[in-house]
Design a protein around this motif. Structure first.
Motif, short mmCIF file in Angstrom:
data_model
loop_
_atom_site.label_atom_id
_atom_site.label_comp_id
_atom_site.label_asym_id
_atom_site.label_seq_id
_atom_site.Cartn_x
_atom_site.Cartn_y
_atom_site.Cartn_z
N ASP A 155 -5.91 -0.94 -0.96
CA ASP A 155 -6.24 0.28 -0.21
C ASP A 155 -5.45 1.47 -0.73
O ASP A 155 -4.88 2.25 0.05
N SER A 209 -9.19 3.99 2.58
CA SER A 209 -9.80 2.90 3.33
C SER A 209 -11.23 2.62 2.90
O SER A 209 -11.85 1.69 3.41
N THR A 220 0.84 -1.19 0.00
CA THR A 220 0.00 0.00 0.00
C THR A 220 0.87 1.24 0.00
O THR A 220 2.11 1.15 0.09
N LEU A 226 -9.31 -1.64 -3.33
CA LEU A 226 -9.54 -1.84 -1.90
C LEU A 226 -9.56 -3.33 -1.61
O LEU A 226 -10.11 -4.12 -2.39
#
Length: 213
Positions: free
Chosen positions: A92, A30, A6, A58
Motif C-alpha cells: 500500500d 489504498s 507501509t 498494493l
C-alpha cells in the motif's frame, strides 16, 4: 519472521547529480486510483520536469504492483524503485521521483544510482512502519466509561478513532491480534458489565517505525 510495512507519513527527498535534480516523494495509498491521483498532482507541481518515474505496490486479497521509467532507459528508474518497495516488504505504498535534466548524461549506472538514492531517502523520510494483524470494534458507551477506556487505550497502545459524541459516545477501537481478551475484560470491568464488545473486523494496524535494509 517478516512483516509487511507501509508509509507512516508523506516523505520527500532531493538529490542532485551533475546538475540533474531528482525530487523523490513517498505516499501511503489504498488503490490504483489513489496512486494515479498522487502522480497527477506531482506532474502538475513540476510541469516542466522531463521525467516522473514511479513504482507502487498494493496488498489485499490480490497483490498488485506497477512501475514506470517514463522515458528513461529501461530498467534505470521504475524497476529500481519497485525493488526498493518489494525488497523491504512494502505494501500500500507509492514512491516516485521527478527529474530535472541538468544537461549531462549520467549513463545507465548513474541513473539507477540516482533514482535509487532519491527513492530510498523519500521512503526513509516517510517513516515506514510495521503493519500488525489487528482487530477493530465499533462500540458505544457512556461518557465516563469512554474517558476511562480512552485512558487505558493510551497506556496500552490501542487505537481509538472515529469518535462521535451524542447521547452516548460512538467510537472505533483497534488492538493488536492477541490482545482481544484484555480489551474485553477491560470493557466489562470499566462499565460494570454493560459494555460487551461484539464481533470485530480483522485488519492491519500501524506499529513501530523501522529502518530500511
Amino acid at each position: 519472521m517478516s512483516f509487511d510495512i507501509t508509509i507512516g507519513k508523506d516523505g520527500e527527498s532531493r538529490v542532485e547529480v551533475k546538475k540533474s535534480v531528482f525530487i523523490g516523494r513517498s505516499f501511503h495509498i489504498s488503490s490504483p486510483e489513489e496512486a494515479a491521483e498522487f502522480l497527477a498532482r506531482e506532474r502538475k507541481k513540476y510541469p516542466d520536469a522531463r521525467h516522473l518515474c514511479y513504482a507502487w505496490v498494493l496488498g489485499g486479497e490480490v497483490s498488485r504492483q506497477k512501475s514506470s521509467d517514463d522515458g528513461e532507459p529501461q530498467g534505470t528508474a521504475g524497476q529500481p524503485l519497485l525493488e526498493l518497495l518489494t525488497s523491504n516488504n512494502f505494501t500500500d505504498s507509492l514512491v516516485c521521483v521527478t527529474r530535472y535534466f541538468g544537461g549531462t548524461l549520467l549513463g545507465k549506472g548513474g541513473l539507477k544510482r540516482a533514482y535509487t538514492d532519491s527513492g530510498r531517502q523519500a521512503l526513509e523520510n516517510g517513516e515506514p512502519v510495521v503493519l500488525i494483524p489487528a482487530l477493530r470494534w465499533r462500540e458505544h458507551c457512556s461518557y465516563p466509561v469512554f474517558e476511562m477506556l480512552n485512558r487505558r487505550a493510551e497506556q496500552s497502545g490501542w487505537s481509538v478513532e472515529n469518535v462521535e459524541y451524542g447521547q452516548d459516545v460512538l467510537f472505533s477501537i483497534t488492538v493488536p491480534d492477541g490482545s482481544e481478551g484484555e480489551l474485553i475484560r477491560c470493557c466489562l470491568d470499566l462499565s460494570g458489565g454493560s459494555l460487551k464488545p461484539g464481533e470485530p473486523e480483522s485488519l492491519l494496524m500501524r506499529g513501530e517505525k523501522i529502518s530500511l535494509v
